[in-house]
Design a protein around this motif. Structure first.
Motif, PDB file in Angstrom:
ATOM      1  N   ALA A   1       4.183  17.104   6.197  1.00  0.00           N
ATOM      2  CA  ALA A   1       3.131  16.593   7.074  1.00  0.00           C
ATOM      3  C   ALA A   1       3.686  15.621   8.111  1.00  0.00           C
ATOM      4  CB  ALA A   1       2.059  15.895   6.228  1.00  0.00           C
ATOM      5  N   GLY A   2       4.975  15.342   8.018  1.00  0.00           N
ATOM      6  CA  GLY A   2       5.603  14.416   8.971  1.00  0.00           C
ATOM      7  C   GLY A   2       5.166  12.986   8.735  1.00  0.00           C
ATOM      8  N   VAL A   3       4.933  12.623   7.492  1.00  0.00           N
ATOM      9  CA  VAL A   3       4.488  11.257   7.162  1.00  0.00           C
ATOM     10  C   VAL A   3       5.607  10.548   6.410  1.00  0.00           C
ATOM     11  CG1 VAL A   3       2.820   9.889   5.844  1.00  0.00           C
ATOM     12  CG2 VAL A   3       2.046  11.934   7.065  1.00  0.00           C
ATOM     13  N   ARG A   4       5.872   9.311   6.846  1.00  0.00           N
ATOM     14  CA  ARG A   4       6.938   8.534   6.199  1.00  0.00           C
ATOM     15  C   ARG A   4       6.342   7.725   5.051  1.00  0.00           C
ATOM     16  NH1 ARG A   4      10.041   3.658   7.194  1.00  0.00           N
ATOM     17  NH2 ARG A   4       8.406   2.871   8.536  1.00  0.00           N
ATOM     18  N   LEU A   5       7.014   7.775   3.896  1.00  0.00           N
ATOM     19  CA  LEU A   5       6.515   7.021   2.734  1.00  0.00           C
ATOM     20  C   LEU A   5       7.272   5.707   2.627  1.00  0.00           C
ATOM     21  CD1 LEU A   5       6.133   9.702  -0.116  1.00  0.00           C
ATOM     22  CD2 LEU A   5       4.380   8.765   1.366  1.00  0.00           C
ATOM     23  N   ARG A   6       6.533   4.625   2.488  1.00  0.00           N
ATOM     24  CA  ARG A   6       7.179   3.314   2.388  1.00  0.00           C
ATOM     25  C   ARG A   6       6.613   2.590   1.155  1.00  0.00           C
ATOM     26  NH1 ARG A   6       7.312  -1.634   5.343  1.00  0.00           N
ATOM     27  NH2 ARG A   6       5.162  -1.361   6.000  1.00  0.00           N
ATOM     28  N   LEU A   7       7.528   2.148   0.268  1.00  0.00           N
ATOM     29  CA  LEU A   7       7.064   1.470  -0.946  1.00  0.00           C
ATOM     30  C   LEU A   7       7.464   0.004  -0.911  1.00  0.00           C
ATOM     31  CD1 LEU A   7       7.897   4.023  -3.826  1.00  0.00           C
ATOM     32  CD2 LEU A   7       5.925   3.957  -2.318  1.00  0.00           C
ATOM     33  N   GLU A   8       6.539  -0.872  -1.195  1.00  0.00           N
ATOM     34  CA  GLU A   8       6.846  -2.307  -1.312  1.00  0.00           C
ATOM     35  C   GLU A   8       6.435  -2.726  -2.716  1.00  0.00           C
ATOM     36  OE1 GLU A   8       4.763  -4.413   1.751  1.00  0.00           O
ATOM     37  OE2 GLU A   8       5.649  -3.175   3.330  1.00  0.00           O
ATOM     38  N   LEU A   9       7.388  -2.577  -3.640  1.00  0.00           N
ATOM     39  CA  LEU A   9       7.040  -2.810  -5.040  1.00  0.00           C
ATOM     40  C   LEU A   9       7.795  -4.033  -5.539  1.00  0.00           C
ATOM     41  CD1 LEU A   9       7.435   0.929  -6.119  1.00  0.00           C
ATOM     42  CD2 LEU A   9       5.370  -0.184  -5.289  1.00  0.00           C
ATOM     43  N   ALA A  10       7.099  -5.157  -5.586  1.00  0.00           N
ATOM     44  CA  ALA A  10       7.758  -6.410  -5.936  1.00  0.00           C
ATOM     45  C   ALA A  10       7.811  -6.639  -7.442  1.00  0.00           C
ATOM     46  CB  ALA A  10       7.026  -7.571  -5.271  1.00  0.00           C
ATOM     47  N   ASP A  11       6.858  -6.099  -8.178  1.00  0.00           N
ATOM     48  CA  ASP A  11       6.712  -6.447  -9.604  1.00  0.00           C
ATOM     49  C   ASP A  11       6.242  -5.206 -10.368  1.00  0.00           C
ATOM     50  OD1 ASP A  11       6.029  -9.375 -11.126  1.00  0.00           O
ATOM     51  OD2 ASP A  11       5.213  -7.550 -12.019  1.00  0.00           O
ATOM     52  N   PRO A  12       6.716  -5.045 -11.621  1.00  0.00           N
ATOM     53  CA  PRO A  12       6.254  -3.844 -12.348  1.00  0.00           C
ATOM     54  C   PRO A  12       4.744  -3.866 -12.628  1.00  0.00           C
ATOM     55  CG  PRO A  12       7.891  -5.085 -13.639  1.00  0.00           C
ATOM     56  CD  PRO A  12       7.661  -5.851 -12.390  1.00  0.00           C
ATOM     57  N   CYS A  13       4.150  -5.047 -12.718  1.00  0.00           N
ATOM     58  CA  CYS A  13       2.709  -5.202 -12.948  1.00  0.00           C
ATOM     59  C   CYS A  13       2.180  -4.395 -14.136  1.00  0.00           C
ATOM     60  CB  CYS A  13       1.912  -4.843 -11.686  1.00  0.00           C
ATOM     61  SG  CYS A  13       2.143  -5.995 -10.349  1.00  0.00           S
ATOM     62  N   PRO A  14       2.391  -4.880 -15.368  1.00  0.00           N
ATOM     63  CA  PRO A  14       1.844  -4.152 -16.521  1.00  0.00           C
ATOM     64  C   PRO A  14       0.320  -4.314 -16.625  1.00  0.00           C
ATOM     65  CG  PRO A  14       2.932  -6.163 -17.235  1.00  0.00           C
ATOM     66  CD  PRO A  14       3.096  -6.113 -15.743  1.00  0.00           C
TER      67      PRO A  14
ATOM     68  N   LEU B   1       2.805   6.028   5.376  1.00  0.00           N
ATOM     69  CA  LEU B   1       1.947   5.692   4.224  1.00  0.00           C
ATOM     70  C   LEU B   1       2.669   4.586   3.468  1.00  0.00           C
ATOM     71  CD1 LEU B   1      -0.474   6.274   2.320  1.00  0.00           C
ATOM     72  CD2 LEU B   1       1.046   7.777   1.058  1.00  0.00           C
ATOM     73  N   THR B   2       2.029   3.418   3.408  1.00  0.00           N
ATOM     74  CA  THR B   2       2.657   2.274   2.730  1.00  0.00           C
ATOM     75  C   THR B   2       1.932   1.993   1.423  1.00  0.00           C
ATOM     76  OG1 THR B   2       3.021   1.384   4.933  1.00  0.00           O
ATOM     77  CG2 THR B   2       3.438  -0.094   3.080  1.00  0.00           C
ATOM     78  N   VAL B   3       2.735   1.967   0.356  1.00  0.00           N
ATOM     79  CA  VAL B   3       2.154   1.607  -0.940  1.00  0.00           C
ATOM     80  C   VAL B   3       2.744   0.266  -1.336  1.00  0.00           C
ATOM     81  CG1 VAL B   3       1.834   2.270  -3.343  1.00  0.00           C
ATOM     82  CG2 VAL B   3       1.984   4.033  -1.584  1.00  0.00           C
ATOM     83  N   CYS B   4       1.870  -0.704  -1.573  1.00  0.00           N
ATOM     84  CA  CYS B   4       2.333  -2.055  -1.885  1.00  0.00           C
ATOM     85  C   CYS B   4       1.761  -2.487  -3.233  1.00  0.00           C
ATOM     86  CB  CYS B   4       1.848  -2.957  -0.740  1.00  0.00           C
ATOM     87  SG  CYS B   4       2.090  -4.680  -1.080  1.00  0.00           S
ATOM     88  N   LEU B   5       2.667  -3.032  -4.083  1.00  0.00           N
ATOM     89  CA  LEU B   5       2.224  -3.485  -5.410  1.00  0.00           C
ATOM     90  C   LEU B   5       2.648  -4.927  -5.577  1.00  0.00           C
ATOM     91  CD1 LEU B   5       1.097  -2.776  -8.248  1.00  0.00           C
ATOM     92  CD2 LEU B   5       3.423  -2.152  -8.892  1.00  0.00           C
ATOM     93  N   ARG B   6       1.684  -5.800  -5.884  1.00  0.00           N
ATOM     94  CA  ARG B   6       2.031  -7.227  -6.053  1.00  0.00           C
ATOM     95  C   ARG B   6       1.085  -7.887  -7.059  1.00  0.00           C
ATOM     96  NH1 ARG B   6      -1.100  -6.655  -1.623  1.00  0.00           N
ATOM     97  NH2 ARG B   6      -2.844  -8.111  -1.470  1.00  0.00           N
ATOM     98  N   ARG B   7       1.498  -9.081  -7.491  1.00  0.00           N
ATOM     99  CA  ARG B   7       0.667  -9.886  -8.388  1.00  0.00           C
ATOM    100  C   ARG B   7      -0.180 -10.825  -7.553  1.00  0.00           C
ATOM    101  NH1 ARG B   7       2.302 -11.478 -13.720  1.00  0.00           N
ATOM    102  NH2 ARG B   7       3.757  -9.909 -14.478  1.00  0.00           N
ATOM    103  N   GLU B   8      -1.381 -11.057  -7.974  1.00  0.00           N
ATOM    104  CA  GLU B   8      -2.211 -12.072  -7.321  1.00  0.00           C
ATOM    105  C   GLU B   8      -2.996 -12.741  -8.418  1.00  0.00           C
ATOM    106  OE1 GLU B   8      -3.282 -10.496  -2.926  1.00  0.00           O
ATOM    107  OE2 GLU B   8      -4.994 -11.213  -4.099  1.00  0.00           O
ATOM    108  N   ALA B   9      -2.621 -13.984  -8.728  1.00  0.00           N
ATOM    109  CA  ALA B   9      -3.210 -14.699  -9.882  1.00  0.00           C
ATOM    110  C   ALA B   9      -3.020 -13.851 -11.145  1.00  0.00           C
ATOM    111  CB  ALA B   9      -4.670 -15.023  -9.627  1.00  0.00           C
ATOM    112  N   ASP B  10      -4.105 -13.491 -11.831  1.00  0.00           N
ATOM    113  CA  ASP B  10      -3.964 -12.714 -13.073  1.00  0.00           C
ATOM    114  C   ASP B  10      -4.150 -11.227 -12.836  1.00  0.00           C
ATOM    115  OD1 ASP B  10      -3.515 -14.961 -14.528  1.00  0.00           O
ATOM    116  OD2 ASP B  10      -5.640 -15.264 -15.023  1.00  0.00           O
TER     117      ASP B  10
END
Ligand code: ADP
Length: 470
Positions: free
Chosen positions: A337-350, A379-388
């Motif tokens: 589809a010509g879409v660039r995937l970008r991951l911003e994964l700072a924490d495993p986040c259980p 397409l940006t996928v971002c995973l982070r902690r915020e408080a709990d």
């Protein structure tokens, strides 16, 4: 066995128990009051009769010897002495004098006489046929020794009438009270039965499928509360029934479209004398439609599973590896589809979730981010902690979602642009699945979007750190 065969009115049982208990209590009170009344009348009589008896004894202690003549003479002195019958005995209980004349010379072995000869003055009363019969005996002392006794009986019709009146009145009061109790019991029993009957009738109507039927509530007792609960339940049934039939009709409609295409394509192949390349193209289209049907059926099955068993086996899983796995799976699609995937994964986040659910959520959101993106987009996928919380955002640089459509994109079968969605193989089920899964696992999902710039889906789950959990 039908329920009507086993049905026994508990309310009737309560009413009967209530009547029986009050009746027993009233009978007891009736007897008790009657006995107390009698005893009061006897006590009142006892003093007067014992006094009379004692007077006679004192008078009979005067003569030298207790001869019938001396007794008659002594008693004649006592003009005020009135008794129904008067007997004077010697110390051996032989009657020396009898006002009725019948017992002279006979042994008088009455308990009152025997006790009096032992030195004990005695009174007894009894009630018979509207008469009070009083018996009284007292010893005659002469020179410190008992020489005989005076035995008196008296019929008292006045006190007898008093006791009779008391008995009648107590009985009338008892009967009136019991009648009131029965009347109240019957009244409440019939009222309760009527209400229950009405509820049962309504339940039968509801059972036959008429969920719009409302049970009428009367008063504000526990039955009215029950009726309210039933009505709430039927409201819910009506709602889920409406949802179910809408779902079935939407699903049928959705399935109809690819089936109609397949039919059209097969008819064309059968009827036209077409060249091999066109035919292959048609067959490939049939395959695509079949694939779409297959995907839709899978999604429908997923939705049915979510609806029927909302709580699965949850476990603590880090989100990060799942995002990476989905990224690997969708890379070819993104490339095509010509879409660039970008991951911003700072924490495993259980988080605590079902593994398949987490995969499905991320997959659907990322797949949409590619499907509804533009060629050359990101397409940006971002995973982070915020408080709990673990916060996952899936952001694309696509067309965006119009404001009025944002409230509906999580509805089943809803598509913003039907033709575009169909061309990309959409069924309008992906986001409703995501929404249901996020909710079932205790998370939330929101969307923000700007037309022409792109959309951002934010999923929030409570973090479940193993250390914290321990
Ligand atoms: P579909 O299978 O049609 O994609 P979804 O439930 O996943 O169904 O999405 C519902 C609708 O929401 C889609 O038809 C599309 O119009 C819109 N939509 C979903 N994701 C996006 C996105 N990332 N950008 C723009 N529109 C979207």
């Amino acid at each position: 066995m039908p329920i009507s065969h086993r049905y026994r009115s508990s309310q009737f049982l309560y009413a009967m128990t209530y009547v029986a208990v009050t009746l027993a209590a009233l009978i007891f009170l009736n007897i008790y009051c009657f006995e107390v009344g009698k005893r009061m009348v006897y006590r009142n009589k006892e003093y007067a009769l014992l006094e009379k008896c004692q007077l006679a004894c004192d008078e009979l202690a005067q003569p030298e010897a207790l001869t019938p003549a001396a007794i008659a003479q002594s008693l004649a002195q006592l003009e005020s002495l009135t008794a129904s019958r008067l007997i004077v005995t010697d110390s051996a209980a032989t009657a020396l004098y009898d006002s009725a004349g019948e017992a002279v010379g006979k042994h008088i072995l009455l308990p009152e006489v025997l006790l009096a000869l032992e030195g004990e003055s005695r009174f007894d009363g009894s009630y018979q046929n509207r008469y009070v019969l009083c018996r009284c005996a007292a010893p005659i002392y002469k020179g410190g020794a008992i020489v005989g006794c005076v035995y008196m009986t008296e019929y008292d019709p006045v006190r007898g009438a008093l006791i009779h009146g008391l008995r009648v009145h107590i009985f009338q009061i008892t009967a009136a009270l019991e009648a009131i109790v029965i009347a109240f019991s019957v009244f409440y029993y019939t009222r309760f039965s009527r209400k229950i009957g009405r509820i049962m009738d309504s339940m039968r109507i509801i059972q036959s499928g008429d969920y719009s039927h409302k049970v009428v509530a009367e008063g504000n007792d526990e039955l009215a509360l029950l009726v309210q609960e039933i009505n709430d339940l039927t409201d819910q049934l009506q709602l889920s029934e409406a949802k179910r039939s809408r779902f079935v009709s939407d699903a049928s409609h959705e399935i109809k479209t690819p089936l109609a295409s397949i039919k059209l394509l097969t008819d064309s192949i059968l009827q036209n004398d077409m060249d091999r390349d066109t035919m292959l193209e048609f067959v490939a289209d049939i395959g695509n439609e079949a694939e779409r049907l297959n995907r839709m059926t899978e999604k429908l099955l997923t939705l049915t599973r979510i609806d029927s068993q909302p709580g699965g086996e949850q476990e603590i899983i880090p989100i990060l590896p799942t995002v990476e796995r989905v990224q690997r799976m969708l890379s070819p699609t993104a490339q095509a589809a010509g879409v660039r995937l970008r991951l911003e994964l700072a924490d495993p986040c259980p988080i605590l979730i079902e593994e398949d659910d987490l995969h499905q959520i991320i997959f659907n959101l990322m797949e949409n981010g590619i499907k509804y993106n533009i060629r050359g987009g990101t397409l940006t996928v971002c995973l982070r902690r915020e408080a709990d919380n673990a916060v996952l955002t899936v952001e694309d640089t696509g067309l965006g979602i119009p404001e009025d459509a944002r409230a509906h994109i999580f509805d089943r079968f809803y598509r913003v642009d039907k033709s575009r969605s169909r061309s990309t193989g959409g069924s309008g089920l992906g986001l409703s699945i995501v929404h249901a899964l996020v909710q079932n696992n205790g998370g939330t999902i929101t969307v923000s979007s700007e037309i022409g710039k792109g959309s951002r889906f934010t999923v929030i789950f409570p973090l479940f750190d193993t250390e914290a959990a321990l």
